[in-house]
Each structure stands twice: as C-alpha cells, then as structure tokens.
Scaffold this motif. Structure first.
Motif, PDB file in Angstrom:
ATOM      1  N   MET A 195       0.827  -1.203   0.000  1.00 33.37           N
ATOM      2  CA  MET A 195       0.000   0.000   0.000  1.00 33.37           C
ATOM      3  C   MET A 195       0.863   1.257   0.000  1.00 33.37           C
ATOM      4  SD  MET A 195      -2.948  -1.252   2.689  1.00 33.37           S
ATOM      5  CE  MET A 195      -3.864   0.282   2.597  1.00 33.37           C
ATOM      6  N   LEU A 196       1.969   1.217   0.747  1.00 33.16           N
ATOM      7  CA  LEU A 196       2.886   2.359   0.784  1.00 33.16           C
ATOM      8  C   LEU A 196       3.505   2.596  -0.590  1.00 33.16           C
ATOM      9  CD1 LEU A 196       4.302   4.479   2.611  1.00 33.16           C
ATOM     10  CD2 LEU A 196       6.106   2.784   2.972  1.00 33.16           C
ATOM     11  N   LYS A 197       3.855   1.523  -1.264  1.00 35.98           N
ATOM     12  CA  LYS A 197       4.471   1.614  -2.589  1.00 35.98           C
ATOM     13  C   LYS A 197       3.589   2.370  -3.568  1.00 35.98           C
ATOM     14  CE  LYS A 197       6.109  -1.344  -6.368  1.00 35.98           C
ATOM     15  NZ  LYS A 197       6.321  -2.763  -6.792  1.00 35.98           N
ATOM     16  N   TYR A 198       2.266   2.156  -3.450  1.00 39.21           N
ATOM     17  CA  TYR A 198       1.342   2.782  -4.392  1.00 39.21           C
ATOM     18  C   TYR A 198       0.694   4.052  -3.826  1.00 39.21           C
ATOM     19  CZ  TYR A 198       2.020  -1.239  -7.349  1.00 39.21           C
ATOM     20  OH  TYR A 198       2.598  -2.190  -8.159  1.00 39.21           O
ATOM     21  N   ASN A 199       1.225   4.549  -2.729  1.00 39.70           N
ATOM     22  CA  ASN A 199       0.760   5.830  -2.208  1.00 39.70           C
ATOM     23  C   ASN A 199       1.127   6.928  -3.220  1.00 39.70           C
ATOM     24  OD1 ASN A 199       1.381   8.494  -0.722  1.00 39.70           O
ATOM     25  ND2 ASN A 199       0.197   7.354   0.786  1.00 39.70           N
ATOM     26  N   PRO A 200       0.177   7.778  -3.615  1.00 40.03           N
ATOM     27  CA  PRO A 200       0.466   8.794  -4.631  1.00 40.03           C
ATOM     28  C   PRO A 200       1.630   9.710  -4.283  1.00 40.03           C
ATOM     29  CG  PRO A 200      -1.899   8.609  -4.281  1.00 40.03           C
ATOM     30  CD  PRO A 200      -1.252   7.776  -3.226  1.00 40.03           C
ATOM     31  N   SER A 201       1.797  10.019  -3.013  1.00 43.65           N
ATOM     32  CA  SER A 201       2.896  10.899  -2.614  1.00 43.65           C
ATOM     33  C   SER A 201       4.245  10.209  -2.813  1.00 43.65           C
ATOM     34  CB  SER A 201       2.724  11.323  -1.154  1.00 43.65           C
ATOM     35  OG  SER A 201       1.562  12.106  -0.987  1.00 43.65           O
ATOM     36  N   ILE A 202       4.318   8.936  -2.428  1.00 43.56           N
ATOM     37  CA  ILE A 202       5.556   8.181  -2.627  1.00 43.56           C
ATOM     38  C   ILE A 202       5.842   8.034  -4.120  1.00 43.56           C
ATOM     39  CG2 ILE A 202       6.707   5.956  -2.288  1.00 43.56           C
ATOM     40  CD1 ILE A 202       6.465   7.531   0.274  1.00 43.56           C
ATOM     41  N   GLN A 203       4.834   7.732  -4.899  1.00 43.86           N
ATOM     42  CA  GLN A 203       5.019   7.560  -6.332  1.00 43.86           C
ATOM     43  C   GLN A 203       5.477   8.851  -6.989  1.00 43.86           C
ATOM     44  OE1 GLN A 203       1.307   5.671  -7.754  1.00 43.86           O
ATOM     45  NE2 GLN A 203       2.538   3.825  -8.011  1.00 43.86           N
ATOM     46  N   ALA A 204       5.066   9.987  -6.455  1.00 42.77           N
ATOM     47  CA  ALA A 204       5.460  11.268  -7.031  1.00 42.77           C
ATOM     48  C   ALA A 204       6.961  11.503  -6.939  1.00 42.77           C
ATOM     49  CB  ALA A 204       4.712  12.402  -6.336  1.00 42.77           C
ATOM     50  N   THR A 205       7.613  10.870  -5.960  1.00 44.00           N
ATOM     51  CA  THR A 205       9.066  11.046  -5.785  1.00 44.00           C
ATOM     52  C   THR A 205       9.876   9.976  -6.504  1.00 44.00           C
ATOM     53  OG1 THR A 205       9.217   9.668  -3.791  1.00 44.00           O
ATOM     54  CG2 THR A 205       8.614  11.988  -3.487  1.00 44.00           C
ATOM     55  N   GLY A 206       9.249   8.871  -6.883  1.00 42.99           N
ATOM     56  CA  GLY A 206       9.987   7.759  -7.473  1.00 42.99           C
ATOM     57  C   GLY A 206      10.732   6.925  -6.458  1.00 42.99           C
ATOM     58  N   ALA A 207      10.469   7.144  -5.180  1.00 40.12           N
ATOM     59  CA  ALA A 207      11.146   6.380  -4.125  1.00 40.12           C
ATOM     60  C   ALA A 207      10.677   4.930  -4.136  1.00 40.12           C
ATOM     61  CB  ALA A 207      10.874   7.007  -2.760  1.00 40.12           C
ATOM     62  N   CYS A 208      11.570   4.029  -3.728  1.00 47.76           N
ATOM     63  CA  CYS A 208      11.264   2.596  -3.654  1.00 47.76           C
ATOM     64  C   CYS A 208      11.282   2.144  -2.202  1.00 47.76           C
ATOM     65  CB  CYS A 208      12.276   1.786  -4.458  1.00 47.76           C
ATOM     66  SG  CYS A 208      12.268   2.135  -6.232  1.00 47.76           S
ATOM     67  N   VAL A 209      10.357   1.274  -1.856  1.00 48.53           N
ATOM     68  CA  VAL A 209      10.325   0.692  -0.509  1.00 48.53           C
ATOM     69  C   VAL A 209      10.579  -0.811  -0.631  1.00 48.53           C
ATOM     70  CG1 VAL A 209       8.868   2.453   0.524  1.00 48.53           C
ATOM     71  CG2 VAL A 209       7.801   0.531  -0.654  1.00 48.53           C
ATOM     72  N   HIS A 210      11.241  -1.375   0.387  1.00 48.82           N
ATOM     73  CA  HIS A 210      11.730  -2.750   0.268  1.00 48.82           C
ATOM     74  C   HIS A 210      11.416  -3.637   1.467  1.00 48.82           C
ATOM     75  CE1 HIS A 210      14.177  -1.274  -3.115  1.00 48.82           C
ATOM     76  NE2 HIS A 210      14.521  -0.277  -2.324  1.00 48.82           N
TER      77      HIS A 210
END
Length: 226
Positions: A195-210
């Motif tokens: 869910m965090l991966k597809y958060n619009p704010s996270i996606q806006a930065t291109g950050a990856c979660v692992h």
C-alpha cells in the motif's frame, strides 16, 4: 528571508512529504504537533510541494506518528538526562527543536550528505548536536557516536526504504555497538508495504520501498540483543 532551491530524488525527495505534512498539520486549528519549525522550513524551500499530493489524512497520520516518537523521546530523556539520542534518517525533521533537550543530552542526526547539507542551511546550529552526512547503512559513521551512555535510537519513517537484508543488518550493528538503550522505529507488513508503494505521494518522488516484517518477534530471533 532567503529561500533555498533544492534538488533531491527518490527516497531523499520523500523526506519532503513528511516535512510538508507536519507543516500542513501544524496550520490546523486543532493541530496535534504544532510544528512551527517545519512550517518555517517549508517557507524557505524553493520547491513545488503541490506535486507531492499530500492529503489532509496524510498530514494527520504523519503528525500522529511524529507525536508518538516525540513522546517516546521525552519519556526516555526524563529517565536518562545524560542520554544520547541518535536520529537516523533525520531528513528535515525538527524533533530536536520540538523536544529542546537539556544541555546534558548528546544529539546526533544522520542522513545522506546532501540532506545534511540542506539541514544545515535550513535550521540553526544547536549546542551538543552533531550532524553526520552518511548513509545509515554505512557503519563507519558510528565511530563518531559514544556507545557508553544510555542511547535512544530513532528511525521514524526510515526502515521501509532500506533493502531487505540491510534493515536487519543495521539493527544488529546498532544492538552490538551500544551498551544499553532503546531502539524505536515504525515498520510495515507485506500488505502495508504494498500500500505504501502505491501511495500517490511516494510515487510522485519515485522512491522505492523494500523492507517489511510480518511479526516483530522475528527480530528477537534474528537479532538476540534487540
């Protein structure tokens, strides 16, 4: 007041999400965090915060998490006035100023060199606060931190961004290095990480979660000293 033009990418840019969320929540009439320092920092940054798509709910959630970590910090310092506080992945968080620790506390902030450089430009220097520009997963920076005092390690919003094997390895290094203290961080289950991966704010930065963990007790097996 001068403004600072910034250029950050991926997980480094993601720190602006939490900064902007705390600043936004602090402008609410019923604000929990009342983080005037975050609001001042946002006003000094030449950056299009609108692209981060920070919602009202995200502001509230970030502020609640920060408030919890602030409470843990105040409690630890009340019990250990000679403590060391180690703030990992500090970003542009203003916890040091919100807490305003007593002079006997040694405070260390650790983040990437370009983030620490920006931190220096945005916030004033504080006595007994050391800023360390390094990747948190590079253990060499630990030599700058005394291990013998009661130590509170804060890793708010950091762990999901670490590689799957890097997260437990970092925790093991910290547990081995410090003689006694407390380690605080937030973590996600596999579903939560998705869910965090597809958060619009996270996606806006291109950050990856692992990194995720289903049962926190698994760390007690992996890292006996935790």
């Amino acid at each position: 007041m001068s403004t600072e033009k910034i250029s950050l990418t991926q997980e480094k840019e993601a720190l602006l999400i939490t900064l902007y969320a705390k600043a936004g929540e602090s402008r609410l009439a019923d604000s929990l965090l009342r983080d005037e320092f975050a609001a001042q920092a946002v006003s000094r940054l030449d950056y299009d915060f609108a692209k981060l798509k920070v919602t009202h709910d995200l502001m509230i959630g970030v502020a609640m998490r920060a408030h919890i970590f602030d409470g843990w910090t105040r409690d630890f310092l009340a019990r250990h006035p000679d403590a060391t506080v180690l703030h990992l992945g500090c970003g542009l968080d203003s916890r040091l100023f919100r807490i305003d620790p007593p002079t006997g506390v040694r405070w260390f902030e650790v983040d990437y060199p370009e983030v620490i450089d920006l931190h220096r430009r945005i916030y004033p220097a504080r006595d007994n606060c050391t800023l360390i520009g390094a990747s948190v997963t590079d253990p060499d920076w630990l030599a700058a931190v005394p291990p013998e005092h009661p130590t509170l390690i804060l890793a708010e919003g950091l762990m999901p961004y670490l590689e799957k094997d890097a997260a437990p390895r970092l925790l093991a290094v910290l547990a081995e290095y410090f003689s006694h203290g407390e380690l605080t961080f937030d973590a996600y289950s596999g579903l939560g990480l998705w869910m965090l991966k597809y958060n619009p704010s996270i996606q806006a930065t291109g950050a990856c979660v692992h990194w995720s963990i289903e049962d926190p007790h698994d760390l007690e097996v992996q890292i006996p000293k935790c």
